[in-house]
Design a protein around this motif. Structure first.
Motif, PDB file in Angstrom:
ATOM      1  N   GLU A 248       0.821  -1.205   0.000  1.00  0.00           N
ATOM      2  CA  GLU A 248       0.000   0.000   0.000  1.00  0.00           C
ATOM      3  C   GLU A 248       0.863   1.265   0.000  1.00  0.00           C
ATOM      4  O   GLU A 248       0.527   2.267  -0.651  1.00  0.00           O
ATOM      5  N   ILE A 249       1.976   1.232   0.731  1.00  0.00           N
ATOM      6  CA  ILE A 249       2.882   2.383   0.758  1.00  0.00           C
ATOM      7  C   ILE A 249       3.559   2.555  -0.591  1.00  0.00           C
ATOM      8  O   ILE A 249       3.675   3.662  -1.115  1.00  0.00           O
ATOM      9  N   LEU A 250       4.004   1.449  -1.191  1.00  0.00           N
ATOM     10  CA  LEU A 250       4.656   1.526  -2.498  1.00  0.00           C
ATOM     11  C   LEU A 250       3.689   2.008  -3.566  1.00  0.00           C
ATOM     12  O   LEU A 250       4.039   2.831  -4.428  1.00  0.00           O
ATOM     13  N   GLU A 251       2.452   1.524  -3.534  1.00  0.00           N
ATOM     14  CA  GLU A 251       1.466   1.931  -4.533  1.00  0.00           C
ATOM     15  C   GLU A 251       1.112   3.412  -4.392  1.00  0.00           C
ATOM     16  O   GLU A 251       0.897   4.111  -5.385  1.00  0.00           O
ATOM     17  N   ALA A 252       1.067   3.888  -3.137  1.00  0.00           N
ATOM     18  CA  ALA A 252       0.736   5.297  -2.916  1.00  0.00           C
ATOM     19  C   ALA A 252       1.852   6.218  -3.405  1.00  0.00           C
ATOM     20  O   ALA A 252       1.601   7.345  -3.831  1.00  0.00           O
ATOM     21  N   ALA A 253       3.106   5.745  -3.344  1.00  0.00           N
ATOM     22  CA  ALA A 253       4.247   6.570  -3.764  1.00  0.00           C
ATOM     23  C   ALA A 253       4.516   6.465  -5.256  1.00  0.00           C
ATOM     24  O   ALA A 253       5.111   7.375  -5.847  1.00  0.00           O
ATOM     25  N   LYS A 254       4.089   5.385  -5.883  1.00  0.00           N
ATOM     26  CA  LYS A 254       4.449   5.100  -7.280  1.00  0.00           C
ATOM     27  C   LYS A 254       4.118   6.268  -8.213  1.00  0.00           C
ATOM     28  O   LYS A 254       3.019   6.794  -8.203  1.00  0.00           O
ATOM     29  N   GLY A 255       5.124   6.646  -9.011  1.00  0.00           N
ATOM     30  CA  GLY A 255       4.924   7.664 -10.029  1.00  0.00           C
ATOM     31  C   GLY A 255       5.031   9.094  -9.545  1.00  0.00           C
ATOM     32  O   GLY A 255       5.076  10.021 -10.350  1.00  0.00           O
ATOM     33  N   LYS A 256       5.084   9.293  -8.225  1.00  0.00           N
ATOM     34  CA  LYS A 256       5.153  10.655  -7.682  1.00  0.00           C
ATOM     35  C   LYS A 256       6.605  11.028  -7.377  1.00  0.00           C
ATOM     36  O   LYS A 256       7.436  10.164  -7.118  1.00  0.00           O
ATOM     37  N   ASP A 257       6.871  12.313  -7.360  1.00  0.00           N
ATOM     38  CA  ASP A 257       8.187  12.812  -6.969  1.00  0.00           C
ATOM     39  C   ASP A 257       8.218  12.970  -5.454  1.00  0.00           C
ATOM     40  O   ASP A 257       8.334  14.072  -4.914  1.00  0.00           O
ATOM     41  N   VAL A 258       8.069  11.831  -4.760  1.00  0.00           N
ATOM     42  CA  VAL A 258       8.100  11.801  -3.298  1.00  0.00           C
ATOM     43  C   VAL A 258       9.116  10.750  -2.855  1.00  0.00           C
ATOM     44  O   VAL A 258       9.451   9.836  -3.596  1.00  0.00           O
ATOM     45  N   THR A 259       9.573  10.899  -1.634  1.00  0.00           N
ATOM     46  CA  THR A 259      10.562   9.978  -1.087  1.00  0.00           C
ATOM     47  C   THR A 259       9.971   9.200   0.080  1.00  0.00           C
ATOM     48  O   THR A 259       9.318   9.772   0.947  1.00  0.00           O
ATOM     49  N   VAL A 260      10.204   7.899   0.068  1.00  0.00           N
ATOM     50  CA  VAL A 260       9.874   7.043   1.205  1.00  0.00           C
ATOM     51  C   VAL A 260      11.199   6.666   1.867  1.00  0.00           C
ATOM     52  O   VAL A 260      12.023   5.967   1.279  1.00  0.00           O
ATOM     53  N   GLU A 261      11.420   7.183   3.073  1.00  0.00           N
ATOM     54  CA  GLU A 261      12.653   6.898   3.800  1.00  0.00           C
ATOM     55  C   GLU A 261      12.332   5.939   4.938  1.00  0.00           C
ATOM     56  O   GLU A 261      11.511   6.238   5.806  1.00  0.00           O
ATOM     57  N   LEU A 262      12.985   4.785   4.934  1.00  0.00           N
ATOM     58  CA  LEU A 262      12.712   3.719   5.883  1.00  0.00           C
ATOM     59  C   LEU A 262      13.903   3.560   6.816  1.00  0.00           C
ATOM     60  O   LEU A 262      14.959   3.042   6.422  1.00  0.00           O
ATOM     61  N   ASN A 263      13.754   4.022   8.057  1.00  0.00           N
ATOM     62  CA  ASN A 263      14.817   3.911   9.051  1.00  0.00           C
ATOM     63  C   ASN A 263      14.703   2.552   9.725  1.00  0.00           C
ATOM     64  O   ASN A 263      13.775   2.303  10.500  1.00  0.00           O
ATOM     65  N   MET A 264      15.657   1.676   9.431  1.00  0.00           N
ATOM     66  CA  MET A 264      15.596   0.311   9.936  1.00  0.00           C
ATOM     67  C   MET A 264      16.703   0.032  10.941  1.00  0.00           C
ATOM     68  O   MET A 264      17.202  -1.088  11.045  1.00  0.00           O
ATOM     69  N   GLY A 265      17.082   1.077  11.676  1.00  0.00           N
ATOM     70  CA  GLY A 265      18.070   0.903  12.738  1.00  0.00           C
ATOM     71  C   GLY A 265      19.485   1.089  12.229  1.00  0.00           C
ATOM     72  O   GLY A 265      20.011   2.204  12.179  1.00  0.00           O
ATOM     73  N   ASP A 266      20.145  -0.007  11.846  1.00  0.00           N
ATOM     74  CA  ASP A 266      21.538   0.045  11.407  1.00  0.00           C
ATOM     75  C   ASP A 266      21.681   0.498   9.963  1.00  0.00           C
ATOM     76  O   ASP A 266      22.802   0.682   9.486  1.00  0.00           O
ATOM     77  N   TYR A 267      20.586   0.648   9.266  1.00  0.00           N
ATOM     78  CA  TYR A 267      20.643   1.065   7.861  1.00  0.00           C
ATOM     79  C   TYR A 267      19.332   1.736   7.485  1.00  0.00           C
ATOM     80  O   TYR A 267      18.324   1.619   8.202  1.00  0.00           O
ATOM     81  N   THR A 268      19.349   2.452   6.365  1.00  0.00           N
ATOM     82  CA  THR A 268      18.175   3.189   5.907  1.00  0.00           C
ATOM     83  C   THR A 268      17.968   2.953   4.419  1.00  0.00           C
ATOM     84  O   THR A 268      18.923   3.025   3.631  1.00  0.00           O
ATOM     85  N   TRP A 269      16.733   2.671   4.039  1.00  0.00           N
ATOM     86  CA  TRP A 269      16.364   2.565   2.627  1.00  0.00           C
ATOM     87  C   TRP A 269      15.674   3.866   2.210  1.00  0.00           C
ATOM     88  O   TRP A 269      14.839   4.394   2.950  1.00  0.00           O
ATOM     89  N   THR A 270      15.986   4.351   1.012  1.00  0.00           N
ATOM     90  CA  THR A 270      15.326   5.528   0.456  1.00  0.00           C
ATOM     91  C   THR A 270      14.801   5.189  -0.928  1.00  0.00           C
ATOM     92  O   THR A 270      15.567   4.739  -1.794  1.00  0.00           O
ATOM     93  N   ILE A 271      13.507   5.386  -1.143  1.00  0.00           N
ATOM     94  CA  ILE A 271      12.859   5.035  -2.407  1.00  0.00           C
ATOM     95  C   ILE A 271      12.142   6.268  -2.932  1.00  0.00           C
ATOM     96  O   ILE A 271      11.352   6.888  -2.215  1.00  0.00           O
ATOM     97  N   ASN A 272      12.413   6.616  -4.172  1.00  0.00           N
ATOM     98  CA  ASN A 272      11.676   7.701  -4.816  1.00  0.00           C
ATOM     99  C   ASN A 272      10.520   7.115  -5.606  1.00  0.00           C
ATOM    100  O   ASN A 272      10.680   6.096  -6.301  1.00  0.00           O
ATOM    101  N   GLY A 273       9.355   7.746  -5.497  1.00  0.00           N
ATOM    102  CA  GLY A 273       8.165   7.203  -6.157  1.00  0.00           C
ATOM    103  C   GLY A 273       8.322   7.053  -7.658  1.00  0.00           C
ATOM    104  O   GLY A 273       7.714   6.169  -8.278  1.00  0.00           O
TER     105      GLY A 273
END
Length: 712
Positions: free
Chosen positions: A525-550
């Motif tokens: 649901e989070i990926l679908e909401a971000a898809k195609g948009k110029d937005v960033t999903v930043e996922l703080n997972m403790g020892d590392y962080t994922w950053t995904i642009n829509g």
């Protein structure tokens, strides 16, 4: 390469078949039945890939579609007169009604054509400084190579309405890590300029008390640091800014691509004010013409305002001008929060409620718009080709139309909805419909509920000779049932209320920063909401962080994905690592997910501040024990490095004073079909089952046959 999916079955696949089980009941062998779902992907006449209604059937293991009365359909149309030649599975192997289905319950099939129609996305800045995308399709011979594709992509002319703030140098396409047999997702092509172009979006309150977002394309030095850029961008002051409130500072709400190797990047800045906070309220309702519409108002509120206060404020909003037959009740505000507003600028969604119901039918003629409009908060932003509506009472049964406007080839958003079908109305609903002449209608199974009579089994002696069982000492090396470094861990998911909150923000065009706590699974649901948009999903997972642009999310069939990373996993043999890195320090990474992500994601991980100023060079370890260079990132003063992924497997980061490449890989560790710096397709195989026990019971016997399944 083949323009369609290539044959990828390895010798391991052939020599190590996947386990399946036959149970002997008395003198009869009985195959258990299970539900099998087959999803068909094919190309529409506009070139887009689309999956129609799934085939669903109950069947026994080792049975075929033909035995179940199922006939695979044939696409009615094709792009540019491509000739359909058959269906292929995930490995590129031909799949027909006579193909035995041994174990899989979910099977994806793609149409194979005599030529390869490949989609491209060209991203550039237009004359207004907007980052825009132009889509192109090109038909190549079936045996086109990656080099030929790249040469064609970069040879295309510059757009006529090009950004004038920096000199256009040409197109750049990065095929590193791209499986060139996968022609279903667009190839990303980016404009290169003399300088790096950063798209900076400023959100602020203007002098009309409206919350506005202004996008500026700003050329910057390619070696500028993120800190330098942020300081420069924060100097901006809008000429139409509100004078009724006191500006405090700009707050960074999201950013990406602000490292030297990137051709472009973006930063989202939002204004904060001394004594107040701001709230944007998006009000969704049906207007006087019956169309679903959105109206946005901005509220300036005291800093101690609570979410409960906002809900009361929204409910006091005036009645909109609605369609004459609708009976408006009031506004519903879903704030998904409590207590004092957490952010300087909040976005709230309010929906109109009615005593009766509005049913709308919105038709789109391309897959992208159709899928984007399936999100109720985006329907008002996506221009449909035709629409109709009707006002009904709750509990009323309606017939779904077979024609809307001039469009007659209607496909509804889910397989249980179809033209002429009955639907019981309980709530307002907008039906999102795709019009296409290429719809594949699957044939109905012939009595799929009737498996082979267990008293009359299919020749039990043919599948496996009970007198000649498989040698027990040969199936799998008993000392290596499963890689001990990579045990399966239970996936941890985000709480539902957190997912809902983040989806609402993304639907409003906001970037999000999510503290994953112990969670590792990113919901679709989070990926679908971000898809195609110029937005960033930043996922703080403790020892590392994922950053995904829509804009980097390309897959049409997104699923929940486990983005857990094991740092210092030691899954790659030490001799292999030493041959690549020599005396340079390394860090191994193993990703829990198997296979492609369906999007590009940047991983930021700490490799030690003692390596500050060096490059972290990422290499992929494939199933043949070879190494493939992926990309590099500069290690910052704190020891953090950012590298990019679109596929899960085992990787190693080499810390070195220079940026490395494929030429740094010893020849003995390069993939056999690779020369120079050319990257190869990413794929990996790993055993899924280690050992299966033979149990001999008084009334049952289990016969084992092995098959190794490709996991990555």
């Amino acid at each position: 390469m083949s323009g369609n999916i290539a044959d990828t079955e390895t010798e391991d696949d052939k020599n190590n078949p996947f386990y399946y089980v036959l149970v002997k009941n008395g003198d009869s062998f009985v195959n258990p039945t299970r539900d099998v779902r087959i999803r068909l992907y094919y190309q529409l006449n506009n070139g887009e890939w689309y999956s129609g209604n799934d085939l669903e059937v109950k069947m026994e293991r080792r049975s075929t579609l033909k035995e179940c009365g199922i006939k695979l359909p044939v696409p009615e149309d094709s792009y540019k007169d491509l000739k359909f030649v058959g269906w292929v599975d995930e490995k590129g192997q031909p799949f027909t009604e006579d193909t035995e289905i041994i174990s899989d319950s979910y099977i994806d099939l793609h149409a194979k054509y005599d030529r390869a129609a490949i989609p491209f996305e060209y991203w550039y800045y237009d004359e207004a400084g907007k980052n825009v995308c132009e889509k192109k399709m090109k038909v190549f011979p079936a045996d086109v190579s990656g080099e030929q594709i790249e040469n064609w992509a970069v040879s295309q002319p510059a757009p006529s309405k090009m950004y004038q703030g920096s000199t256009f140098k040409g197109w750049k396409v990065d095929l590193e890590g791209r499986n060139m047999e996968d022609i279903y997702w667009p190839i990303f092509v980016e404009a290169e300029y003399e300088q790096k172009i950063v798209s900076v979006t400023y959100g602020y309150l203007n002098n009309k008390n409206e919350w506005v977002e202004v996008e500026n394309a700003i050329p910057v030095a390619k070696d500028a640091t993120r800190e330098e850029l942020e300081a420069e961008f924060k100097k901006f002051r809008p000429s139409d800014g509100s004078e009724s409130v006191k500006f405090k500072e700009w707050q960074v709400w999201g950013s990406a691509g602000l490292y030297p190797d990137s051709l472009s990047g973006y930063m989202n800045l939002q204004a904060t004010y001394e004594d107040v906070k701001t709230v944007s309220v998006d009000k969704f309702y049906y207007d006087k013409a019956g169309r679903y519409t959105k109206e946005t108002v901005c509220k300036v509120v005291p800093r101690d305002t609570t979410y409960e206060d906002i809900e009361k404020l929204v409910k006091s909003e005036p009645k909109p001008t609605v369609y004459k037959d609708l009976r408006f009740v009031g506004w519903y505000a879903g704030t998904n929060g409590s207590g004092v507003l957490e952010r300087e600028h909040e976005s709230i969604i309010a929906t109109a409620e009615y005593e009766n119901c509005m049913i709308g039918f919105y038709v789109y003629d391309n897959v992208d718009d159709w899928q984007n409009a399936a999100n109720v908060y985006h329907q008002a932003d996506n221009k449909d080709k035709a629409y109709s509506f009707q006002v009904v009472e709750k509990g009323e049964v309606i017939t779904l139309p077979s024609q809307v406007g001039e469009y007659k080839n209607l496909v509804y958003e889910t397989s249980d909805l179809y033209a002429g079908g009955q639907y019981t109305v309980t709530l307002n609903r907008n039906f999102i419909i795709l019009d296409t002449k290429s719809v594949v209608e699957s044939e109905k199974p012939v009595e799929p509920e009737k498996p082979v009579d267990p008293e009359k089994p299919v020749e039990p002696e043919k599948p496996v000779d009970p007198e000649k069982p498989v040698e027990p000492e040969k199936p799998v090396e008993p000392e290596k049932p499963v890689e001990p470094e990579k045990p399966q861990k239970p996936a941890v998911e985000l709480p539902e209320e957190v997912v809902t909150e983040q989806v609402n923000k993304l639907n409003n065009g906001e970037s999000v920063q999510i503290d994953m706590d112990q969670a590792t699974v990113v919901p679709k649901e989070i990926l679908e909401a971000a898809k195609g948009k110029d937005v960033t999903v930043e996922l703080n997972m403790g020892d590392y962080t994922w950053t995904i642009n829509g804009k980097d999310i390309k897959a049409n069939d997104l699923k929940d994905i486990n983005l857990e990373v094991t740092v210092n996993s030691n899954a790659i043999p030490s001799k292999t690592v030493q041959a690549l890195a020599g005396n340079d320090p390394t860090c191994q990474l193993s990703l829990t997910h198997n296979g492609p992500f369906g999007f590009k994601a940047d991983l930021t991980v700490n490799v030690g501040e003692e390596h500050s100023g060096k490059f972290g060079n990422l290499y992929y370890y494939d199933s043949d024990g070879k190494l493939v260079y992926r990309n590099s990132g500069k290690i910052d003063e704190n020891g953090n490095v950012t590298v990019s992924f679109d596929h899960a497997s085992d990787y190693v980061i080499v810390m070195k004073d220079k940026k490395m490449s494929q030429s740094d890989v010893p020849s003995s560790l390069r993939p056999n079909n690779q020369g120079g710096n050319e990257a190869v397709a990413t794929g990996d195989t790993a055993p899924i089952f280690g050992f299966v026990l033979l149990a001999v019971l008084s009334m049952a016997a289990i016969v084992l046959v092995m098959r190794r399944k490709k996991a990555r």
